[in-house]
Each structure stands twice: as C-alpha cells, then as structure tokens.
Design an enzyme around this catalytic site. Structure first.
Site, short mmCIF file in Angstrom:
data_model
loop_
_atom_site.label_atom_id
_atom_site.label_comp_id
_atom_site.label_asym_id
_atom_site.label_seq_id
_atom_site.Cartn_x
_atom_site.Cartn_y
_atom_site.Cartn_z
N GLU A 180 0.84 -1.19 0.00
CA GLU A 180 0.00 0.00 0.00
C GLU A 180 0.88 1.25 0.00
O GLU A 180 1.49 1.59 1.01
CB GLU A 180 -0.94 0.03 1.21
CG GLU A 180 -1.82 1.27 1.23
CD GLU A 180 -2.82 1.31 2.39
OE1 GLU A 180 -3.61 2.26 2.44
OE2 GLU A 180 -2.79 0.39 3.23
N LYS A 217 -2.30 -1.81 -3.18
CA LYS A 217 -3.40 -1.00 -2.68
C LYS A 217 -3.05 0.45 -2.93
O LYS A 217 -2.08 0.97 -2.36
CB LYS A 217 -3.67 -1.28 -1.20
CG LYS A 217 -4.86 -0.50 -0.65
CD LYS A 217 -5.28 -1.01 0.73
CE LYS A 217 -6.45 -0.21 1.28
NZ LYS A 217 -6.97 -0.76 2.56
#
Length: 299
Positions: A180, A217
C-alpha cells in the site's frame, strides 16, 4: 496452512467477484474509528478496553448476514483482532470457515515523520515472528502502508523500494503481500506523484521472481484507467483501491471508472454504522454499504 486451503483462497481472489474489507485500524486510528461508531474516548480507559470495544464493533460487522463471501473476497485484520475469537473460533478461521472470506493481516507498525515528501514505514520489529504467526493462524497474506504527500522523485523511489524489500520477506514465508503506497488525496501534487509512483512500481514489479505475485493497494487516480498497466502486469494478483478519506459515494464513483480495480475500503465501509442502531437498522445499513461497494468494484 494446508496447501489446498491456500489454493482455494488464491482461486477465490483470482476468479471471484467482490471487494476487500479493511478492518485493520490499529492503535493510532482506533479512537477515531470508535468515535465514528458513536463511542467517545471517555467510554473506555487504556488500550485493553479500547481494543475490546473495537473488537466488539468488528465482530458485529463480521457476524452480520450481509458480511459474507458472496460479495466480499477478503478482509484485512489488525494483529489484536487476529489474536481474538469470533463466536468461539479464531478470527481468521471464522472468516474463512464460516464466511468464505480470505484473511489478511496488517503488519506495519506506523509511519515515520515526513521526509522528501513521503512517510516511510517505521522498521517493523519482530516481523519474522509476526509472519510465522500469520502462517500459523492460516492467514493468506499481509498489508503494509506508506504515504506519499508530494511528487518527490527521491522520496517515491525510496518508499517503493522499502515496500518491495519487505514484500520479499513476506513472499519468502509463502504469504501474499498487499503493498500500500497511498497518495494523500489532498496532495497539491497528486497527479505528478501518481506518474512517479506508477513508474517506480512497474520497475519493481519487473524484478519480482516469475513464480511470485503481489497485490497493490493504491489511491484512486485522477485519470481513470491510469493504473491499467499495473493491473495487467503478470506479477500482480490484484489491484485494490483505498477510499483515502473520500465519502463512500465519491469513492464508489471514482472506483467504478477504473476497470480492474476493486475496493479495499475501511472508513467508507463503516461510515454510517453506529453502536446504538437496532440489529435491523445495522443489518440494513451494512447491507446497503456492502452492495454499493460491490457494485462499484465490479462495474
């Protein structure tokens, strides 16, 4: 974990429709999550009471009829949740055995101060032991978050390099990392930062061994389809989007414009859920939330 279970989890992520529920608020973000749910800080004292309150909230979400593998592919848990039970089962076992939802574990422990326009992950003390626990608890993969504030070439290069270095440790344990690299939606240089991030991600993905895959992400991009090359990359299992502070309505609209990305929402998933709701009100509200995110993820 039995190889067949992992293969079944992998097949679900690869082939089924749905989205990922982010239920991984940690120590720093838990008070805000509880406030939004209607539990102010004067209702608990100390971390243990706080985590007990938030586990009760998460249990209510995960045990709801709407929260099922029909529309949810996976859920990301905080370590404290992983260590607790839901209806007599370990949390990860409950998700997979009762809901057919793939469990992931948040492994980062927070962010460094901003430098070169980014916030790197703090060194993850005890990562090896935590990954061993994840394997033992039958977790499929992990998630770790960094934040990009500005379009700083050096900072974004370092942040992506750090993420992939940790991802290599995770892959070595047989787990699938969710990388992420969030770009702050309020950044005055968001578009330029996205361009730099995409370039760095593609370089690092090309270096991932051919028999391994990661997940990513990412913040919803300014330009629809901006991450298409990453979505199509053979080392990428799935690209998921964070809501990043957008309302659910706006996050869903932006997500529906990006084919191939699915949601991994936290705040947007639970934004209208409150402790004092009746069971019927809670069920109706979470069902509507889940359905709207599901539809946007598969538009």
């Amino acid at each position: 974990m039995a190889s067949q279970v992992r293969l079944d989890m992998l097949k679900k992520i690869q082939t089924e429709k749905g989205f990922i529920a982010a239920l991984d608020q940690s120590g720093g973000s838990t008070p805000e999550a509880l406030r939004r749910y209607g539990i102010p800080e004067n209702r608990y004292s100390g971390d243990e009471e706080m985590f007990t309150k938030v586990h009760k909230m998460r249990t209510r979400i995960m045990t709801s009829e709407a929260f099922s593998g029909d529309r949810i592919l996976a859920a990301i848990l905080f370590e404290n949740t992983l260590d607790r039970e839901i209806e007599g089962l370990a949390s990860a076992d409950y998700l997979w055995q009762k809901k057919h939802i793939v469990p992931f574990l948040k492994v980062d422990i927070g962010l460094e101060e901003q430098h070169n326009g980014v916030q790197l992950m703090k060194p993850i003390r005890g990562l090896n032991d935590l990954l061993d626990k994840a394997v033992d608890k039958k977790v499929f993969g992990t998630k770790m978050r960094s934040v990009i504030k500005l379009a700083n070439n050096s900072g974004i290069h370092i942040i992506v390099a750090q993420q992939f270095a940790v991802a290599a440790q995770i892959l070595a344990k047989g787990l699938v990392p969710i990388i992420e690299a969030e770009i702050d939606i309020y950044s005055p240089e968001k578009g330029a930062a996205e361009l730099l991030l995409r370039g760095e991600l593609l370089k690092q993905l090309d270096a991932v061994p051919v028999d391994q895959q990661v997940m990513l992400k990412l913040s919803l991009p300014k330009i629809a389809g901006f991450y298409d090359k990453i979505i199509a990359h053979p080392r990428v299992l799935k690209v998921v989007a964070l809501s990043g502070g957008y309302s659910r309505e706006k996050a869903n609209r932006l997500l529906s414009e990006n084919k191939g990305m699915i949601a991994s929402f936290s705040r947007a998933l639970s934004e209208e859920l409150f402790e004092l709701m009746s069971d019927d009100e809670f069920e109706s509200t979470i069902n509507e939330s889940i359905d709207s995110i599901y539809q946007a993820s598969n538009a």
